[in-house]
Design a protein around this motif. Structure first.
Motif: not given
Length: 344
Positions: A248-261
């Motif tokens: 919820k708190r991270c940047t959009a880029a960080e969220r996309e990286q985590a989602a892909a993982l």
């Protein structure tokens, strides 16, 4: 400093828990030796017996210290033990309380069947007690716990899971049985409906706090303290509050990286499961996990999960506030403190 459990404030609690333990062992009697073998493996794994202790304390708080509470408390612990056997199969777990999980030692089919046996034994104990309200609570709890497991399973490795969904899972899977244990104790005490609701609410809030602390420890504790590999939840596809808060708190880029993982891990898990393989390391290696762990650290996922757990403890304490002060109430408060102070 970690609190002690069971609490020492209530005279006779340790003796009553010994009676519960004896009742549990009696229920393992079967013509099939494997039942006792697997049952003893799970029951002897060092569990805290927090659910039967809470039932004993709740009944004492409400004025009942008779023999029925031992049988009902043992039934609650048998139900909990059955869920552990089934959960480990569903989660493809390797360890339980620092020892190989029963499904690893004896296989999934045997673990599930012994879990079914324990469900049956627990249900028989409740029927023998004869209280229809306790029987309804018991059967409803089994239904809700199964729903919670399905809710969680259907959203494995899902980065879009919400807090509402997460709370729906832990309320059913964890808090419901603890609330039921407390409610059953209150029924034995013959208190009013309003008092019953307060005791059950204490159990529900404590159960939420207990699970939140578990989910924080999964990211922060060492393997020797946990009795299982750290970060087991995310390797099994469970998106718990520490990671939810970070996403919820991270940047959009960080969220996309985590989602892909997580999506990649979900595909791996499905492929491995189809092949009959269950090694969590192949789903998410330590190297794979590092970006996720960094997000949880950077955005205070563990610390704020623990803070949330403490908030639930305060709500639990508030639920019991109208009851007269005494040893049982003090012991219940100590149990609530233990839920968030424990190291494993």
């Amino acid at each position: 400093m970690e609190s002690d459990f069971p609490p020492a404030a209530l005279p006779g609690l340790a003796a009553a828990l010994k009676q519960v333990e004896a009742a549990l062992r009696e229920q393992l009697a079967s013509d099939e030796a494997l039942v006792a073998l697997i049952g003893d493996h799970v029951l002897g794994g060092g569990g805290k017996r927090i659910r039967p202790a809470l039932l004993l304390l709740a009944s004492d708080l409400c004025g009942y210290t008779g023999p029925r509470r031992v049988q009902v408390a043992a039934a609650v612990e048998l139900l909990h033990t059955a869920t552990l056997l089934h959960d480990d199969v569903v989660d493809l777990a390797q360890l339980r309380r620092g020892r190989p999980a029963a499904n690893v030692v004896w296989g999934n089919r045997r673990a599930v069947l012994v879990g079914d046996f324990l469900y049956a034994r627990a249900s028989s104990m409740i029927v023998e007690d004869g209280d229809l309200e306790i029987l309804w609570i018991f059967s409803n709890t089994i239904r809700l716990m199964a729903e919670g497991e399905l809710l969680q399973l259907e959203h494995s490795f899902d980065p879009t899971v919400t807090e509402q969904h997460y709370y729906g899972v832990i309320d059913r899977k964890s808090a419901e049985l603890i609330a039921a244990a407390c409610d059953a104790g209150a029924i034995l005490g013959g208190v009013t409906r309003a008092e019953r609701r307060r005791v059950a609410e204490f159990g529900r809030q404590l159960g939420l706090a207990f699970q939140l602390r578990d989910d924080a420890l999964d990211y922060s504790a060492e393997a020797h303290a946990l009795g299982k590999r750290p970060c087991a939840d995310v390797r099994e596809g469970k998106i718990t509050l520490p990671l939810l808060l970070a996403l919820k708190r991270c940047t959009a880029a960080e969220r996309e990286q985590a989602a892909a993982l997580l999506k990649t891990a979900g595909r791996r898990a499905a492929a491995l499961s189809a092949e009959g393989l269950v090694d969590p390391e192949q789903v998410l290696s330590d190297e794979d996990l590092e970006p996720v762990l960094e997000l949880v650290r950077r955005y205070r996922g563990v610390e704020d999960t623990d803070r949330r757990a403490q908030e639930h403890v305060e709500r639990a304490r508030a639920a019991l506030a109208p009851f007269p002060d005494g040893p049982a109430k003090k012991a219940l408060y100590e149990t609530a403190a233990f839920a968030v102070a424990r190291a494993h």
